[in-house]
Design a protein around this motif. Structure first.
Motif, PDB file in Angstrom:
ATOM      1  N   ARG A 177       3.954  -6.825   5.951  1.00 50.13           N
ATOM      2  CA  ARG A 177       3.413  -5.337   5.307  1.00 50.13           C
ATOM      3  C   ARG A 177       4.539  -4.462   5.925  1.00 50.13           C
ATOM      4  O   ARG A 177       4.934  -4.534   7.013  1.00 50.13           O
ATOM      5  CB  ARG A 177       2.248  -5.341   6.030  1.00 50.13           C
ATOM      6  CG  ARG A 177       1.544  -3.853   5.182  1.00 50.13           C
ATOM      7  CD  ARG A 177       0.214  -3.842   5.392  1.00 50.13           C
ATOM      8  NE  ARG A 177      -0.246  -2.465   5.533  1.00 50.13           N
ATOM      9  CZ  ARG A 177      -1.699  -2.159   5.851  1.00 50.13           C
ATOM     10  NH1 ARG A 177      -2.512  -3.189   6.450  1.00 50.13           N
ATOM     11  NH2 ARG A 177      -1.915  -1.098   6.107  1.00 50.13           N
ATOM     12  N   LEU A 178       5.139  -3.502   5.041  1.00 55.16           N
ATOM     13  CA  LEU A 178       5.733  -2.523   5.156  1.00 55.16           C
ATOM     14  C   LEU A 178       5.068  -1.119   5.274  1.00 55.16           C
ATOM     15  O   LEU A 178       4.067  -0.924   4.734  1.00 55.16           O
ATOM     16  CB  LEU A 178       6.844  -2.350   4.352  1.00 55.16           C
ATOM     17  CG  LEU A 178       7.613  -3.427   3.926  1.00 55.16           C
ATOM     18  CD1 LEU A 178       8.762  -3.201   2.782  1.00 55.16           C
ATOM     19  CD2 LEU A 178       8.487  -3.996   5.156  1.00 55.16           C
ATOM     20  N   ALA A 179       5.648  -0.453   6.166  1.00 57.63           N
ATOM     21  CA  ALA A 179       4.948   1.177   6.477  1.00 57.63           C
ATOM     22  C   ALA A 179       4.680   1.746   5.118  1.00 57.63           C
ATOM     23  O   ALA A 179       3.848   2.690   4.946  1.00 57.63           O
ATOM     24  CB  ALA A 179       5.773   2.128   7.563  1.00 57.63           C
ATOM     25  N   THR A 180       5.912   1.320   4.078  1.00 55.65           N
ATOM     26  CA  THR A 180       5.523   2.004   3.146  1.00 55.65           C
ATOM     27  C   THR A 180       4.885   1.556   1.976  1.00 55.65           C
ATOM     28  O   THR A 180       4.672   1.921   0.702  1.00 55.65           O
ATOM     29  CB  THR A 180       7.155   2.122   2.346  1.00 55.65           C
ATOM     30  OG1 THR A 180       7.629   0.822   2.458  1.00 55.65           O
ATOM     31  CG2 THR A 180       7.996   3.083   3.286  1.00 55.65           C
ATOM     32  N   ASP A 181       4.262   0.252   2.188  1.00 63.22           N
ATOM     33  CA  ASP A 181       3.227  -0.340   1.419  1.00 63.22           C
ATOM     34  C   ASP A 181       1.879   0.502   1.228  1.00 63.22           C
ATOM     35  O   ASP A 181       1.398   1.054   2.387  1.00 63.22           O
ATOM     36  CB  ASP A 181       3.126  -1.718   1.962  1.00 63.22           C
ATOM     37  CG  ASP A 181       4.391  -2.744   1.482  1.00 63.22           C
ATOM     38  OD1 ASP A 181       5.301  -2.201   0.778  1.00 63.22           O
ATOM     39  OD2 ASP A 181       4.129  -3.711   2.183  1.00 63.22           O
ATOM     40  N   PRO A 182       1.534   0.511   0.287  1.00 66.41           N
ATOM     41  CA  PRO A 182      -0.053   0.986   0.085  1.00 66.41           C
ATOM     42  C   PRO A 182      -1.038   0.386   1.080  1.00 66.41           C
ATOM     43  O   PRO A 182      -0.877  -0.893   1.372  1.00 66.41           O
ATOM     44  CB  PRO A 182      -0.590   0.996  -1.346  1.00 66.41           C
ATOM     45  CG  PRO A 182       0.353  -0.076  -1.916  1.00 66.41           C
ATOM     46  CD  PRO A 182       1.545  -0.236  -1.279  1.00 66.41           C
ATOM     47  N   ALA A 183      -1.817   1.262   1.708  1.00 66.90           N
ATOM     48  CA  ALA A 183      -3.023   0.666   2.651  1.00 66.90           C
ATOM     49  C   ALA A 183      -3.875  -0.502   1.505  1.00 66.90           C
ATOM     50  O   ALA A 183      -4.252  -0.040   0.482  1.00 66.90           O
ATOM     51  CB  ALA A 183      -3.832   1.713   3.030  1.00 66.90           C
ATOM     52  N   PRO A 184      -4.714  -1.444   2.231  1.00 66.93           N
ATOM     53  CA  PRO A 184      -5.424  -2.372   1.438  1.00 66.93           C
ATOM     54  C   PRO A 184      -6.523  -1.387   0.817  1.00 66.93           C
ATOM     55  O   PRO A 184      -6.954  -0.700   1.880  1.00 66.93           O
ATOM     56  CB  PRO A 184      -5.776  -3.220   2.328  1.00 66.93           C
ATOM     57  CG  PRO A 184      -5.537  -2.984   3.746  1.00 66.93           C
ATOM     58  CD  PRO A 184      -4.228  -1.834   3.567  1.00 66.93           C
TER      59      PRO A 184
END
Length: 188
Positions: A177-184
């Motif tokens: 999971r990247l910091a730029t990925d949307p939160a679940p």
């Protein structure tokens, strides 16, 4: 660095402790007496009080030297240890870390780890400026696979024969999971 406490709603995350006020040794011994925990967490051996005390000392040292961050996940009402999370292989240059986690057998399937891990990952991205968190698990552990799925991790690949489970080499699946990925959107 001092240990960080995290409020995750029905769970409270704090450093593992062994002192005159709080003793996590019995809970760790109980958790690691479980055959499923031993089966999948076989790189970490806690087989009695001395090894549990050593584990807590190593986790404390990780905080002090800022190379490993760990939490006892506790029920917010009873303060019982219900799970554990460790961010290790912390790379301050690449801004990455790998997670290892487990749940007390009596609390499996109740959404403990998705809730707690999502809080930890949020802290790692927000407070520590991490960019990437890695999660790995055995292909034979479908319960462990549900955790990264619920926490918004992306599957990255298969590490062939990277683990030994039941004296056999088995594949390991890797997620990130990247910091730029949307939160679940939903954790349960």
């Amino acid at each position: 660095m001092e240990p960080v406490e995290i409020n995750a709603g029905e769970y409270y995350l704090r450093a593992f402790r062994h002192d005159d006020r709080v003793d996590d040794v019995p809970a760790l011994v109980e958790i690691y007496a479980d055959p499923e925990t031993r089966r999948y967490m076989n790189r970490l051996t806690i087989d009695g009080r001395p090894s549990a005390e050593t584990f807590i000392m190593l986790m404390t040292n990780g905080w002090a030297k800022n190379y490993r961050w760990s939490w006892a996940v506790c029920d917010a009402v009873t303060a019982d240890v219900v799970a554990g999370i460790i961010l290790h292989n912390v790379d301050h240059y690449l801004k990455s870390a790998e997670v290892t986690c487990w749940t007390h057998p009596a609390h499996r399937g109740k959404g403990v780890l998705p809730t707690a891990l999502n809080a930890v990952v949020g802290w790692a991205f927000g407070a520590m400026g991490m960019h990437r968190v890695i999660y790995k698990h055995s292909v034979f552990n479908p319960a462990s696979q549900r955790i990264p799925e619920k926490c918004g991790f992306t599957p990255e690949g298969r590490l062939r024969e990277a683990l030994i489970i039941d004296d056999q080499r088995v594949d390991e699946l890797m997620w990130s999971r990247l910091a730029t990925d949307p939160a679940p959107e939903q954790l349960r």
